[in-house]
Scaffold this motif. Structure first.
Motif, PDB file in Angstrom:
ATOM      1  N   MET A   1      -5.417  12.096  -3.771  1.00 34.56           N
ATOM      2  CA  MET A   1      -5.748  11.072  -4.766  1.00 34.56           C
ATOM      3  C   MET A   1      -4.910   9.817  -4.536  1.00 34.56           C
ATOM      4  O   MET A   1      -5.412   8.695  -4.620  1.00 34.56           O
ATOM      5  CB  MET A   1      -5.511  11.604  -6.180  1.00 34.56           C
ATOM      6  CG  MET A   1      -5.849  10.605  -7.270  1.00 34.56           C
ATOM      7  SD  MET A   1      -7.578  10.128  -7.295  1.00 34.56           S
ATOM      8  CE  MET A   1      -8.274  11.534  -8.098  1.00 34.56           C
ATOM      9  N   ALA A   2      -3.624   9.989  -4.234  1.00 30.26           N
ATOM     10  CA  ALA A   2      -2.735   8.856  -4.002  1.00 30.26           C
ATOM     11  C   ALA A   2      -3.187   8.031  -2.794  1.00 30.26           C
ATOM     12  O   ALA A   2      -3.214   6.795  -2.846  1.00 30.26           O
ATOM     13  CB  ALA A   2      -1.313   9.348  -3.810  1.00 30.26           C
TER      14      ALA A   2
ATOM     15  N   THR B   1       0.827  -1.206   0.000  1.00 30.08           N
ATOM     16  CA  THR B   1       0.000   0.000   0.000  1.00 30.08           C
ATOM     17  C   THR B   1       0.862   1.258   0.000  1.00 30.08           C
ATOM     18  O   THR B   1       0.563   2.221  -0.712  1.00 30.08           O
ATOM     19  CB  THR B   1      -0.962  -0.009   1.204  1.00 30.08           C
ATOM     20  OG1 THR B   1      -1.800  -1.159   1.090  1.00 30.08           O
ATOM     21  CG2 THR B   1      -1.819   1.235   1.235  1.00 30.08           C
TER      22      THR B   1
ATOM     23  N   THR C   1       2.010   1.631  -3.499  1.00 34.85           N
ATOM     24  CA  THR C   1       0.933   2.128  -4.353  1.00 34.85           C
ATOM     25  C   THR C   1       0.712   3.619  -4.145  1.00 34.85           C
ATOM     26  O   THR C   1       0.521   4.367  -5.115  1.00 34.85           O
ATOM     27  CB  THR C   1      -0.383   1.364  -4.065  1.00 34.85           C
ATOM     28  OG1 THR C   1      -0.170  -0.018  -4.359  1.00 34.85           O
ATOM     29  CG2 THR C   1      -1.539   1.895  -4.886  1.00 34.85           C
ATOM     30  N   ILE C   2       0.737   4.066  -2.908  1.00 40.56           N
ATOM     31  CA  ILE C   2       0.542   5.488  -2.620  1.00 40.56           C
ATOM     32  C   ILE C   2       1.664   6.324  -3.225  1.00 40.56           C
ATOM     33  O   ILE C   2       1.416   7.363  -3.842  1.00 40.56           O
ATOM     34  CB  ILE C   2       0.410   5.727  -1.096  1.00 40.56           C
ATOM     35  CG1 ILE C   2      -0.917   5.131  -0.599  1.00 40.56           C
ATOM     36  CG2 ILE C   2       0.501   7.207  -0.757  1.00 40.56           C
ATOM     37  CD1 ILE C   2      -1.050   5.099   0.914  1.00 40.56           C
TER      38      ILE C   2
ATOM     39  N   GLU D   1      -7.415  -0.261  -2.582  1.00 44.79           N
ATOM     40  CA  GLU D   1      -6.883  -1.576  -2.901  1.00 44.79           C
ATOM     41  C   GLU D   1      -6.403  -2.389  -1.703  1.00 44.79           C
ATOM     42  O   GLU D   1      -6.120  -3.569  -1.838  1.00 44.79           O
ATOM     43  CB  GLU D   1      -5.770  -1.463  -3.937  1.00 44.79           C
ATOM     44  CG  GLU D   1      -4.628  -0.542  -3.579  1.00 44.79           C
ATOM     45  CD  GLU D   1      -3.485  -1.228  -2.862  1.00 44.79           C
ATOM     46  OE1 GLU D   1      -2.973  -2.232  -3.344  1.00 44.79           O
ATOM     47  OE2 GLU D   1      -3.097  -0.709  -1.811  1.00 44.79           O
TER      48      GLU D   1
ATOM     49  N   ILE E   1      -6.374   6.075  -3.721  1.00 41.49           N
ATOM     50  CA  ILE E   1      -6.070   4.885  -4.518  1.00 41.49           C
ATOM     51  C   ILE E   1      -5.496   3.789  -3.618  1.00 41.49           C
ATOM     52  O   ILE E   1      -5.890   2.620  -3.704  1.00 41.49           O
ATOM     53  CB  ILE E   1      -5.090   5.234  -5.658  1.00 41.49           C
ATOM     54  CG1 ILE E   1      -5.781   6.137  -6.679  1.00 41.49           C
ATOM     55  CG2 ILE E   1      -4.557   3.968  -6.326  1.00 41.49           C
ATOM     56  CD1 ILE E   1      -4.837   6.758  -7.695  1.00 41.49           C
ATOM     57  N   GLY E   2      -4.566   4.145  -2.747  1.00 43.18           N
ATOM     58  CA  GLY E   2      -3.970   3.169  -1.834  1.00 43.18           C
ATOM     59  C   GLY E   2      -4.975   2.551  -0.884  1.00 43.18           C
ATOM     60  O   GLY E   2      -4.907   1.356  -0.594  1.00 43.18           O
TER      61      GLY E   2
ATOM     62  N   SER F   1       1.275   6.309  -7.029  1.00 42.67           N
ATOM     63  CA  SER F   1       0.102   7.124  -7.376  1.00 42.67           C
ATOM     64  C   SER F   1       0.396   8.607  -7.221  1.00 42.67           C
ATOM     65  O   SER F   1      -0.071   9.430  -8.019  1.00 42.67           O
ATOM     66  CB  SER F   1      -1.091   6.744  -6.494  1.00 42.67           C
ATOM     67  OG  SER F   1      -1.446   5.410  -6.698  1.00 42.67           O
ATOM     68  N   TYR F   2       1.170   8.951  -6.209  1.00 42.74           N
ATOM     69  CA  TYR F   2       1.534  10.354  -6.016  1.00 42.74           C
ATOM     70  C   TYR F   2       2.395  10.856  -7.170  1.00 42.74           C
ATOM     71  O   TYR F   2       2.196  11.955  -7.674  1.00 42.74           O
ATOM     72  CB  TYR F   2       2.251  10.549  -4.676  1.00 42.74           C
ATOM     73  CG  TYR F   2       2.675  11.980  -4.460  1.00 42.74           C
ATOM     74  CD1 TYR F   2       1.735  12.962  -4.157  1.00 42.74           C
ATOM     75  CD2 TYR F   2       4.009  12.357  -4.581  1.00 42.74           C
ATOM     76  CE1 TYR F   2       2.120  14.278  -3.971  1.00 42.74           C
ATOM     77  CE2 TYR F   2       4.403  13.669  -4.400  1.00 42.74           C
ATOM     78  CZ  TYR F   2       3.452  14.632  -4.097  1.00 42.74           C
ATOM     79  OH  TYR F   2       3.836  15.941  -3.923  1.00 42.74           O
TER      80      TYR F   2
ATOM     81  N   VAL G   1       2.416   9.713 -10.200  1.00 46.37           N
ATOM     82  CA  VAL G   1       1.606   9.756 -11.422  1.00 46.37           C
ATOM     83  C   VAL G   1       0.616  10.916 -11.400  1.00 46.37           C
ATOM     84  O   VAL G   1       0.473  11.650 -12.375  1.00 46.37           O
ATOM     85  CB  VAL G   1       0.858   8.418 -11.635  1.00 46.37           C
ATOM     86  CG1 VAL G   1      -0.163   8.514 -12.756  1.00 46.37           C
ATOM     87  CG2 VAL G   1       1.855   7.306 -11.921  1.00 46.37           C
ATOM     88  N   THR G   2      -0.075  11.095 -10.266  1.00 48.71           N
ATOM     89  CA  THR G   2      -1.128  12.117 -10.209  1.00 48.71           C
ATOM     90  C   THR G   2      -0.640  13.467  -9.695  1.00 48.71           C
ATOM     91  O   THR G   2      -1.232  14.496 -10.021  1.00 48.71           O
ATOM     92  CB  THR G   2      -2.285  11.664  -9.294  1.00 48.71           C
ATOM     93  OG1 THR G   2      -1.814  11.557  -7.947  1.00 48.71           O
ATOM     94  CG2 THR G   2      -2.882  10.358  -9.762  1.00 48.71           C
TER      95      THR G   2
END
Length: 92
Positions: free
Chosen positions: A51-52, A35, A38-39, A59, A55-56, A42-43, A45-46
């Motif tokens: 948002m990050a 996780t 993923t965070i 999932e 997303i984390g 995501s950070y 990318v976004t």
């Protein structure tokens, strides 16, 4: 180590395989690492922390369950069956 034997009773069955409890704890610890990964991705990318984290958090629960099931399947696939003869090495 003083706690070695008592802890083994929780984490290893008499057959020497991982217990369900150990598989569950492993799935939680792995999910924490996953996780965080993923965070972070995501950070990047976004570019948005909220948002990050969203997303984390979405999932995390499903992947704990999936990892646990995956671990139990592997445990069952790799164990030796009772009636299965052990492999013998033949020298020529």
């Amino acid at each position: 180590m003083i706690l070695d034997q008592p802890l083994k009773k929780w984490f290893v069955t008499k057959k020497g395989t991982d217990s369900n409890f150990k598989s569950f704890l492993k799935s939680i610890s792995w999910r924490i690492v996953g996780t965080i990964d993923t965070i972070v991705i995501s950070y990047f990318v976004t570019g948005e922390l909220v948002m990050a984290v969203s997303i984390g958090s979405v999932e995390v629960i499903t992947k704990i369950l999936l990892y646990y099931l995956h671990e139990r399947v592997w445990e069952n696939v790799t164990k030796t069956k009772k009636d299965e003869p052990e492999a013998e090495l033949v020298r020529s």
